[in-house]
Design a protein around this motif. Structure first.
Motif, PDB file in Angstrom:
ATOM      1  N   LEU A 170      -7.802  -0.208   6.750  1.00 43.48           N
ATOM      2  CA  LEU A 170      -8.145  -1.301   7.629  1.00 43.48           C
ATOM      3  C   LEU A 170      -8.899  -0.728   8.999  1.00 43.48           C
ATOM      4  N   PHE A 171      -9.533  -1.744   9.523  1.00 40.70           N
ATOM      5  CA  PHE A 171     -10.156  -0.921  10.821  1.00 40.70           C
ATOM      6  C   PHE A 171      -9.121  -0.470  12.052  1.00 40.70           C
ATOM      7  N   SER A 172      -9.207   1.086  12.202  1.00 37.58           N
ATOM      8  CA  SER A 172      -8.284   1.565  12.869  1.00 37.58           C
ATOM      9  C   SER A 172      -8.172   1.095  14.381  1.00 37.58           C
ATOM     10  N   ALA A 173      -9.139   0.807  14.929  1.00 37.08           N
ATOM     11  CA  ALA A 173      -9.162   0.384  16.486  1.00 37.08           C
ATOM     12  C   ALA A 173      -8.300  -0.954  16.683  1.00 37.08           C
ATOM     13  N   VAL A 174      -8.148  -1.781  15.435  1.00 38.01           N
ATOM     14  CA  VAL A 174      -7.355  -3.028  15.475  1.00 38.01           C
ATOM     15  C   VAL A 174      -5.814  -3.089  14.939  1.00 38.01           C
ATOM     16  N   THR A 175      -6.162  -2.708  13.431  1.00 36.00           N
ATOM     17  CA  THR A 175      -4.950  -2.714  12.562  1.00 36.00           C
ATOM     18  C   THR A 175      -4.842  -1.483  11.715  1.00 36.00           C
ATOM     19  N   PRO A 176      -4.571  -0.409  12.292  1.00 39.75           N
ATOM     20  CA  PRO A 176      -4.619   0.893  11.317  1.00 39.75           C
ATOM     21  C   PRO A 176      -3.635   0.959  10.143  1.00 39.75           C
ATOM     22  N   GLY A 177      -4.178   1.245   8.820  1.00 41.16           N
ATOM     23  CA  GLY A 177      -3.351   1.238   7.898  1.00 41.16           C
ATOM     24  C   GLY A 177      -4.311   0.530   6.764  1.00 41.16           C
ATOM     25  N   PHE A 178      -3.715  -0.102   5.614  1.00 40.32           N
ATOM     26  CA  PHE A 178      -4.519  -0.086   4.496  1.00 40.32           C
ATOM     27  C   PHE A 178      -3.945  -1.692   4.077  1.00 40.32           C
ATOM     28  N   VAL A 179      -4.835  -2.191   2.876  1.00 43.96           N
ATOM     29  CA  VAL A 179      -4.390  -3.349   2.295  1.00 43.96           C
ATOM     30  C   VAL A 179      -4.597  -3.089   1.067  1.00 43.96           C
ATOM     31  N   VAL A 180      -3.749  -3.602  -0.056  1.00 43.55           N
ATOM     32  CA  VAL A 180      -3.655  -3.422  -1.400  1.00 43.55           C
ATOM     33  C   VAL A 180      -3.634  -4.737  -2.205  1.00 43.55           C
ATOM     34  N   LEU A 181      -4.745  -4.951  -3.095  1.00 42.91           N
ATOM     35  CA  LEU A 181      -4.768  -6.114  -4.192  1.00 42.91           C
ATOM     36  C   LEU A 181      -4.859  -5.826  -5.437  1.00 42.91           C
ATOM     37  N   ARG A 182      -4.611  -6.799  -6.277  1.00 36.59           N
ATOM     38  CA  ARG A 182      -4.416  -6.795  -7.556  1.00 36.59           C
ATOM     39  C   ARG A 182      -5.903  -6.599  -8.170  1.00 36.59           C
ATOM     40  N   ALA A 183      -6.024  -5.572  -9.113  1.00 40.48           N
ATOM     41  CA  ALA A 183      -7.549  -5.582  -9.624  1.00 40.48           C
ATOM     42  C   ALA A 183      -8.002  -6.634 -10.615  1.00 40.48           C
ATOM     43  N   SER A 184      -6.825  -7.466 -11.076  1.00 39.52           N
ATOM     44  CA  SER A 184      -7.572  -8.277 -12.288  1.00 39.52           C
ATOM     45  C   SER A 184      -8.016  -9.578 -11.637  1.00 39.52           C
ATOM     46  N   ASP A 185      -7.316  -9.974 -10.404  1.00 40.81           N
ATOM     47  CA  ASP A 185      -7.711 -11.533  -9.854  1.00 40.81           C
ATOM     48  C   ASP A 185      -7.891 -11.320  -8.501  1.00 40.81           C
ATOM     49  N   GLY A 186      -7.752 -10.156  -7.751  1.00 37.16           N
ATOM     50  CA  GLY A 186      -8.260  -9.996  -6.515  1.00 37.16           C
ATOM     51  C   GLY A 186      -7.086 -10.551  -5.427  1.00 37.16           C
ATOM     52  N   LYS A 187      -5.737 -10.827  -5.994  1.00 43.35           N
ATOM     53  CA  LYS A 187      -4.780 -11.325  -5.214  1.00 43.35           C
ATOM     54  C   LYS A 187      -4.283 -10.278  -4.084  1.00 43.35           C
ATOM     55  N   LEU A 188      -4.076 -10.548  -2.960  1.00 46.72           N
ATOM     56  CA  LEU A 188      -3.570  -9.591  -1.810  1.00 46.72           C
ATOM     57  C   LEU A 188      -2.127  -9.515  -2.040  1.00 46.72           C
ATOM     58  N   LEU A 189      -1.790  -8.227  -2.420  1.00 50.91           N
ATOM     59  CA  LEU A 189      -0.322  -8.130  -2.782  1.00 50.91           C
ATOM     60  C   LEU A 189       0.467  -7.630  -1.549  1.00 50.91           C
ATOM     61  N   TRP A 190      -0.104  -6.785  -0.691  1.00 57.78           N
ATOM     62  CA  TRP A 190       0.660  -6.210   0.574  1.00 57.78           C
ATOM     63  C   TRP A 190      -0.412  -5.462   1.445  1.00 57.78           C
ATOM     64  N   ALA A 191       0.201  -5.181   2.761  1.00 56.58           N
ATOM     65  CA  ALA A 191      -0.331  -4.465   3.371  1.00 56.58           C
ATOM     66  C   ALA A 191       0.362  -3.481   4.346  1.00 56.58           C
ATOM     67  N   HIS A 192       0.094  -2.245   4.610  1.00 55.65           N
ATOM     68  CA  HIS A 192       0.835  -1.192   5.393  1.00 55.65           C
ATOM     69  C   HIS A 192       0.058  -0.834   6.590  1.00 55.65           C
ATOM     70  N   GLN A 193       0.725  -1.299   7.808  1.00 51.50           N
ATOM     71  CA  GLN A 193       0.241  -0.891   8.835  1.00 51.50           C
ATOM     72  C   GLN A 193       0.961   0.133   9.590  1.00 51.50           C
ATOM     73  N   GLY A 194       0.401   1.143  10.390  1.00 51.46           N
ATOM     74  CA  GLY A 194       1.042   1.983  11.049  1.00 51.46           C
ATOM     75  C   GLY A 194       1.944   1.542  12.390  1.00 51.46           C
ATOM     76  N   SER A 195       3.044   2.468  12.464  1.00 49.27           N
ATOM     77  CA  SER A 195       3.791   1.915  13.742  1.00 49.27           C
ATOM     78  C   SER A 195       3.859   3.220  14.574  1.00 49.27           C
ATOM     79  N   GLY A 196       4.596   3.167  15.706  1.00 54.22           N
ATOM     80  CA  GLY A 196       4.719   4.221  16.704  1.00 54.22           C
ATOM     81  C   GLY A 196       3.329   5.013  16.829  1.00 54.22           C
ATOM     82  N   SER A 197       3.126   6.205  16.823  1.00 62.00           N
ATOM     83  CA  SER A 197       2.010   6.909  17.269  1.00 62.00           C
ATOM     84  C   SER A 197       0.981   6.760  16.237  1.00 62.00           C
ATOM     85  N   GLU A 198       1.142   6.286  14.945  1.00 64.78           N
ATOM     86  CA  GLU A 198       0.188   5.870  14.108  1.00 64.78           C
ATOM     87  C   GLU A 198      -0.361   4.425  14.374  1.00 64.78           C
TER      88      GLU A 198
END
Length: 723
Positions: free
Chosen positions: A663-691
């Motif tokens: 993800l764009f670190s200046a707004v929402t640092p972290g990453f997103v995970v999708l299902r490769a077969s059909d592009g369904k957005l499964l989940w996102a992890h966003q940093g907390s605290g100092s991250e």
């Protein structure tokens, strides 16, 4: 002689001339003006703020200027480091050439000293360390800044940033054709820069660093004030004035200001002499308040309504106009702070990304307004912080590296397995520079009487050390190795630069010899291989060549504008060339097959798994394409801003099960995970605290259903179900 200043030469008229758009960027306001051009605050299509430098028209009339400008940008794109804003985009062929860098909402060192006073010794050490780190990154890619001065140093919450690579030039670039054109600022230029710019090397930047430290300590330069000619004469002939510099730092600063380049310390020695420092020493209460105002202003600019294609229209009842918005945001900065970003929350929400894209075929995935939280990590381990680091899988080892350090971590536990420290040949005069993981090898280069290509295995052991460059006739130094583009089993394709330009070489890793070498027209080049054919992109042209002989089998010309920095990949049958669109060609003869995902700005590099290609655009949309015909299998709009990445960074990380993107670190640092077969957005992890306040985008690597992710400080492993 040309010098740069930060004056207000009819700033209002200049701003009016550029109100609207430059290239793909929305222009907000004039930030400054100098001898080379004007700098504007602008916004990218992905809502990223940039500092947009527009070159003055008279320079474009100079013979060869556009080519030199393009070469500067080519080299500057390769600079990576925490203390230098990234070069994001450029157009050397525009009516007025322009260069876009990441915008840093911070005052210059010149303004800091004038407003808040000179710096004490701890702050001077922190400043010097940041400048030295930046110069290391700049010099590592063959650049000399040539105009390091207080106005080109920004002071942020976490240290100094060195800006203005539009003035930097490659050490092997030709000189300006104007006989009186010397780049630099009186009072901060090295003697050799004044007497003969052709002799300017990295030591000139060390001299400028010493001048900047004197200014920060005393409020004036080491060669006094007065007319430019008088100051320049003192810099060449008179000793520096160091009264006011702390006693403990005076010998080091004096060494930096030695009249002879050979008498100055190297940048690495400066870092060691300055010792461990704390960037927070630079912060005073007044500076903290100033930074808060600037950051609030930047947040307002990110959320500003888009520039209309036609003439601006006034908003309806209850909808503030763009003119009103910009007045609030730019009125000295204080109005923005007084308004308060939270109070504008109703207006600063992201655009609606749930609407279907109407272009292309395939499944359109409507993302949830808020993605699900990710699973708890299987393990997490502290991570050595690197500058512009990368993460790749090498066997059962995760390798985290930057140019100076490479560390291997166990994939099962996250424990550190090794820190790379290979034995180098006896004639090597530099530490290894890490080029990254390709195939089953971690590559590095070492430089001395010859240029060496080193290879390590997943245990950190040295596999080979091959001399691949030597000084050519008429040159004293061997070419520098800059990139390993591809590992095609027993052959590596490498890129280099030197006194005679840029080259691609094919190296037989078993025999340790160069199979062939080919000069390219500039640093806008890339190479890839399917194990039989070398695909070489040189400017706007792509060649298909025999991998072992270098014989050209086919050529496709005028595919894109030179300076686009496309990415190459292949599924074994089709060559994929990705720039502002994805183009496919038959690998055997170069025949055009299809074109897909045509966008106004650059796409991410393309990742190929089997017969699928995955790519992301600048509007936070991820695409899956069938490499046989270019049809869209699916596309998904992310509800969170994706990191824009660059040609130097990888595209989506993909396995047969998952797709992950940072993800764009200046707004929402972290990453997103999708299902490769059909592009369904499964989940996102966003940093907390100092991250949550991280400056760098997370790094992600997907293997099967496991996602390995690295923030600036921590390495994680997540196991993801794919429902």
């Amino acid at each position: 002689m040309r010098t740069e200043t930060t004056g207000g030469r009819d700033a209002t008229a200049a701003q009016q001339r550029h109100t609207g758009r430059i290239g793909p960027y929305e222009v907000f306001q004039l930030l400054g003006e100098g001898g080379m051009g004007q700098v504007f605050l602008a916004r990218s299509p992905g809502s990223r703020l940039v500092a947009l430098k527009v070159i003055r028209p008279e320079y474009t009339e100079t013979p060869g200027f556009r080519g030199r400008f393009r070469r500067e940008v080519d080299a500057a794109r390769k600079v990576s480091g925490f203390f230098t804003p990234a070069v994001l985009d450029a157009d050397a062929d525009a009516q007025q050439p322009w260069l876009a860098t990441a915008y840093v909402p911070a005052p210059s060192l010149h303004d800091v000293v004038r407003r808040f006073g000179t710096l004490p010794e701890p702050a001077l050490r922190a400043l010097g360390t940041g400048l030295a780190e930046a110069l290391l990154a700049i010099h590592a890619v063959g650049l000399v800044h040539r105009d390091l001065k207080p106005g080109n140093v920004l002071v942020t919450h976490d240290g100094a940033r060195v800006i203005d690579f539009g003035i930097s030039r490659a050490m092997d670039a030709t000189q300006m054709t104007r006989t009186d054109d010397v780049i630099g600022t009186p009072g901060f230029m090295a003697p050799e820069q004044i007497t003969s710019s052709r002799g300017t090397g990295p030591a000139a930047d060390v001299f400028s660093l010493g001048c900047v430290l004197v200014f920060a300590a005393t409020g004036r330069g080491p060669f006094g004030t007065g007319g430019a000619a008088e100051v320049l004469y003192r810099a060449v002939h008179a000793p520096p004035r160091l009264a006011g510099v702390p006693d403990a730092l005076r010998p080091l600063v004096a060494a930096c200001l030695d009249k002879s380049p050979t008498g100055r310390p190297p940048v690495t020695a400066l870092l060691a002499a300055l010792g461990p420092t704390d960037p927070s020493e630079l912060l005073t209460p007044g500076l903290r308040e100033d930074l808060a105002v600037r950051e609030a202003h930047a947040a307002l600019m990110v959320a500003a309504p888009p520039v209309p294609d036609a003439a601006p229209v006034t908003g309806g009842p209850g909808a503030p106009s763009r003119r009103r918005f910009l007045w609030i945001a730019t009125a000295g900065g204080t109005a923005a702070a007084a308004a308060g970003v939270p109070a504008l929350g109703w207006w600063t929400s992201k655009p609606d990304r749930t609407k279907e894209r109407v272009t292309g075929a395939g499944t359109t995935v409507r993302p949830a307004a808020k993605p699900a939280a990710g699973p708890a990590p299987q393990w997490s381990r502290p991570l050595k912080r690197l500058q512009g680091g990368q993460l790749r899988l090498l066997g059962d080892t995760l390798v985290h590296w930057d140019q100076r350090t490479a560390v291997g971590y166990d994939t099962a536990t996250g424990e550190k397995r090794w820190t790379a420290s290979p034995r180098v040949p006896s004639d090597v005069s530099s530490e290894p520079k890490w080029l990254g993981v390709q195939g089953s090898t971690l590559y590095a280069t070492a430089w001395g009487d010859r240029g060496y290509l080193l290879g390590l295995d997943d245990s950190g052991a040295l596999k080979f050390s091959h001399a691949v460059t030597e000084p050519e006739e008429g040159s004293f130094f061997p070419d520098h190795l800059q990139d390993v583009f591809c590992d095609a089993g027993s052959v590596a394709l490498i890129g280099s630069d030197g006194d005679r330009g840029y080259r691609v070489r094919a190296v037989d890793l078993v025999a340790g010899r160069v199979l062939w070498s080919r000069k390219v027209s500039g640093s806008d080049y890339h190479a890839y291989s399917d194990g039989r054919t070398c695909f070489l992109q040189d400017g706007g042209t792509v060649h298909g060549m025999d991998l072992r002989t270098g014989r050209v089998r086919w050529t496709v010309r005028d595919l894109f504008v030179p300076g686009t920095y496309p990415n190459l990949n292949t599924d074994g049958k089709a060559l994929l060339v990705t720039s502002v669109k994805v183009q496919a060609f038959r690998a055997a003869e170069g025949r055009s097959l299809w074109t897909a995902v045509s966008e106004p700005t650059s796409l991410s590099p393309t990742t190929v798994v089997g017969r699928r290609a995955y790519v992301a655009d600048g509007q936070d949309t991820i695409f899956a394409l069938d490499t046989r015909d270019g049809s869209q299998l699916w596309h998904t709009a992310s509800p969170l801003s994706l990191s824009p990445g660059s040609a130097l960074h990888p595209g989506p990380s993909v396995s047969s099960s998952l797709v992950a993107l940072p993800l764009f670190s200046a707004v929402t640092p972290g990453f997103v995970v999708l299902r490769a077969s059909d592009g369904k957005l499964l989940w996102a992890h966003q940093g907390s605290g100092s991250e949550a306040s991280a400056k760098d985008a997370w790094l992600v690597q997907v293997v099967g259903t496991t996602v390995y992710a690295a923030s600036e400080t921590t390495l994680y492993a997540f196991r993801s179900d794919t429902p």
